[in-house]
Structures are given as C-alpha cells and as structure tokens.
Design an enzyme around this catalytic site. Sequence first.
Site, PDB file in Angstrom:
ATOM      1  N   ASP A 123     -22.274 -22.208 -22.261  1.00 36.48           N
ATOM      2  CA  ASP A 123     -23.573 -22.697 -22.733  1.00 36.48           C
ATOM      3  C   ASP A 123     -23.853 -21.986 -24.055  1.00 36.48           C
ATOM      4  OD1 ASP A 123     -23.795 -24.149 -20.426  1.00 36.48           O
ATOM      5  OD2 ASP A 123     -25.354 -22.909 -19.511  1.00 36.48           O
ATOM      6  N   ASP A 183     -27.726 -33.757 -13.987  1.00 29.79           N
ATOM      7  CA  ASP A 183     -28.494 -32.559 -13.620  1.00 29.79           C
ATOM      8  C   ASP A 183     -29.519 -32.894 -12.548  1.00 29.79           C
ATOM      9  OD1 ASP A 183     -27.717 -30.465 -15.771  1.00 29.79           O
ATOM     10  OD2 ASP A 183     -28.159 -32.262 -16.932  1.00 29.79           O
TER      11      ASP A 183
END
Length: 469
Positions: free
Chosen positions: A166, A324
């Site tokens: 990330d 998600d």
Amino acid sequence: MDVLNKTGMGEALSSYIEQDRPFLGICLGLQLLFESSDENGPVKGLGLIPGVVGRFDSSNGVRVPHIGWNAIQITRESQILDDIGNRHVYFVHSYRAMPSDDNREWVSSTCNYGDNFIASIRRGNVHAVQFHPEKSGDVGLSVLRRQKPAQGKASELAKRVIACLDVRTNDKGDLVVTKGDQYDVREHTKENEVRNLGKPVDLAGQYYKDGADEVSFLNITGFRDFPLGDLPMLQVLRHASENVFVPLTVGGGIRDFTDANGRYYSSLEVAAEYFRSGADKISIGSDAVYAAEEYLKTKVKSGKSSLEQISRVYGNQAVVVSIDPRRVYLKDPKDVEFKSIRVTNPGPNGEQYAWYQCTVNGGREGRPIGAYELAKAVEELGAGEILLNCIDCDGQGKGFDIDLIKLISDAVSIPVIASSGAGAVEHFSEVFSKTNASAALAAGIFHRKEVPIQSVKEHLLQEGIEVRM
Ligand SMILES: *[C@@H]1O[C@H](CO)[C@@H](O)[C@H](O)[C@H]1NC(C)=O
Ligand SMILES: *[C@@H]1O[C@H](CO)[C@@H](O)[C@H](O)[C@H]1NC(C)=O
C-alpha cells in the site's frame, strides 16, 4: 496483427523466420505464428505453423484466464528449454494453440491446463514460448540467457503467494509503504503520522528475492484527483521492473477523470501509462462497483466502463477487480435482497447469517450491492481476476474470511486472490484447502517481517500444496 500488417512488418517477419534467422516470440509472439486466432476474431496470423489459437474451455473445470506458475513437459529437445521441464514458469492468457499431427515438428513442450496445450515451439533458430520468461523469475532469466536453471519438482499450476504494498505519500512528502488496521493507516500517537514501513521499490526487490510470486502496488489515496504526468507510482513501476522479474499489478485511481486544469483523461489512457511503465495487470476498485451497479440495473453492457474498455484493448487477463466488502450480520436472510450465507461463526448478537456489502473510496462508503453480485457482474464485464479483500479481517491477523472466499471463488470461473487477515503460515494452507482461491495475498506480516514468504511456501509444500520454490 493489424499493426504488423499495416506497417508491412508481418511480411518482413515471415520471410525473416523462413530464412531460419534467430527469433524468440513470447506469448502473442507465439500465437501469431499460427494460421488464425479466435481472440477478437477470427484474425489471420502469419500462418507459418498449422493450427488455430482458441479459447481455454472453462467447462473442463479450469479457471480462465490461465494465470500463474505452471509446469511444462518437454516433448522434444530444445536448446533454450532444456532442463526447465521440472520448474514453474509464468503464464497469463485465455487463448492457446493445441498440438496436432500437423504441427508436431514444431512443438517442443506442452503444458497441462484442462488439456495439453502448446507451451513452446522450436524449429532451427526459430523459438517461441507461450509463457513469459521475462516474468518467470530466475528460471525465465536462465531461458533468456541460455543457462541451466536449478533443478525443481514442478508438476501442476502452483498456488500463488502475493506481496502487496500500500503506497502513499506521508506528511513529509516521502513515498512510503504503509499498512493499517481496517483501512486506517495512521499511528495512534500525538502526531497521528502515516505508518511508514519502508520504500516501495526496495521492498518490492526484497520480496522478489524472498520468493513472492507477484507484487501488487496499491495507491491508497488514488481516489483523489491528480494530473497523470505527476504520478510517482509510474516511477515506482519503472524502477521496480528493472529488478523484479515476476508480474507487477498496480491499483488505485484507474478511471476517467478531468483534472483541476480541465484536462480530460480516459481510464484507458491512465491504464496505458501504467502498462508502459512496467505494470502487467491493473486493478480497478470503486469504478468497477459503479460499472457493476449500472450493468445490473440496465442489464446492458455499455462498453464504456473502464473495466470493459481496458479488457477490450489489453485482454481480460490484464484487468483485476478489487473488492472491498464489509460483513453485515443478519438474523434472517430474507432481510436483504442480496446473496447471504450461513456464517461459520455467529455475529455479536447471535446472528446466523451475513451478507457482504461492497464499499468504495477506500472503504468509506457502503454501496447497494453485495460482493457475490459484484463478482458475477464484473466477470461478465471482462474482469480476468478478482482480488477479494475483507474490511472486517484487514490487519487483524486472525486468518482469511473463509466464508466469503468460498462464496466468491465458487461463484465465478476466473481466478480469485484471497486477501485480508493473514497472520500465520497456517492461514495460507487453510484458505487453499477450504476454498478454491488461486492465490493468497498479504502485506503487514511481510512488511513487519513476522512471517517470511519463504516460511509460507515451505509450510504449504509440507501440507502437500503445490507452490513455486
Ligand atoms: C495516488 O493518487 C493520488 C491522487 O489520486 C496522487 O496525488 C498521488 O500522487 C498518487 N500516488 C502515487 C504513488 O502515484
Ligand atoms: C471448489 O469448487 C468445486 C466446484 O465448484 C467444489 O465442488 C469444491 O467444493 C470447491 N472446493 C473447495 C475446497 O471449496
């Protein structure tokens, strides 16, 4: 083929190959030697090798695209492929050529995926491979250098272990790899700074050396507006691909948008920029949710979503949809119009059921669509793979959400990457033995060096699960 024919390169290439001059074709570079291909077609090829390039048949129980590290069987001695018959090499394709009596004198190896298809051809100085030596780690590099690779024991498609980075800018303006708990990446200190777990290019290089089968870069602030030229992620990809010879995926911010100066960018332009900088696959999140909602509402494929546009130009295998979802417990499955399941562990108020609500904007906003409905819709719209996260499990280290991963991997026939929750090697063997996930992804445990990639692979091997060593 259109470009080769338009520029006269097709004819030049044919006569070059007919003169037995040194040639190495990779992937499409193998396919275009055949008579024709069904992909976007039929399209006529150079016609040097008898046979038609057709699509894998997912009714044979295999997931299409064929993505990952598979074993090849050498059928005929071939200088450049000698000794790699027992190692894994990286494939990523939905179409393949089949061996036949007519092309037997060309075929030098095959690979088994539902059927035995052609993995490589050779005649004289003319070579071509369906797999990607440039993405096949040390084995691929040894093919390109004509060196002998180390011995191995590959026999089938391996389960993949993926390292995810990330990436975002911290408050000082440095690009850092970060990792949060349930999508919160700030330290719980007075300064509230962005957690800094290292530099993206260095970490990617480290994970390649440690045996990661793939590296994903995710721009976790990618939902804001940006000028295309300024994306630091493009630099990250350029530098990473100099030393990392496994597939690279990039996600975050791939959609149509107009920047602050009024300049319009199509998602295809954004994706093209990433591919040119070294990405093998791009991952789409929020934009795919909106596209799926629209598709389910209208029942019509507009062809205009970024997902459809990019997969039309670059192929399904280049487009990953990242989901998600958040678990929402239910007393009664009839309480929602979306697919719900009976959960293994009941909810906080004893609820026996749950549905998985999709979110957008980094988990900030819930949408009226479930992970199940989304997965099926994006498969139809052209996604080649699903990256399945779970906000509830993210950063918890208590294992993957097996209920969710089983639900989705049984619902679609494209590969599913399990993500969110890995905290120990046993979590990887659990997800591969209890679900049909093709790959498992982790971030925090690798960054914090709690669980090395090598230990994950050794554990999987001990449990009888095939992995690339
Ligand atoms: C991520 O996206 C944001 C905006 O959407 C952009 O400003 C930033 O530069 C991107 N980061 C990287 C590493 O490319
Ligand atoms: C994998 O999929 C098959 C066919 O859909 C199913 O029967 C099987 O139970 C699944 N395997 C696991 C481990 O979930």
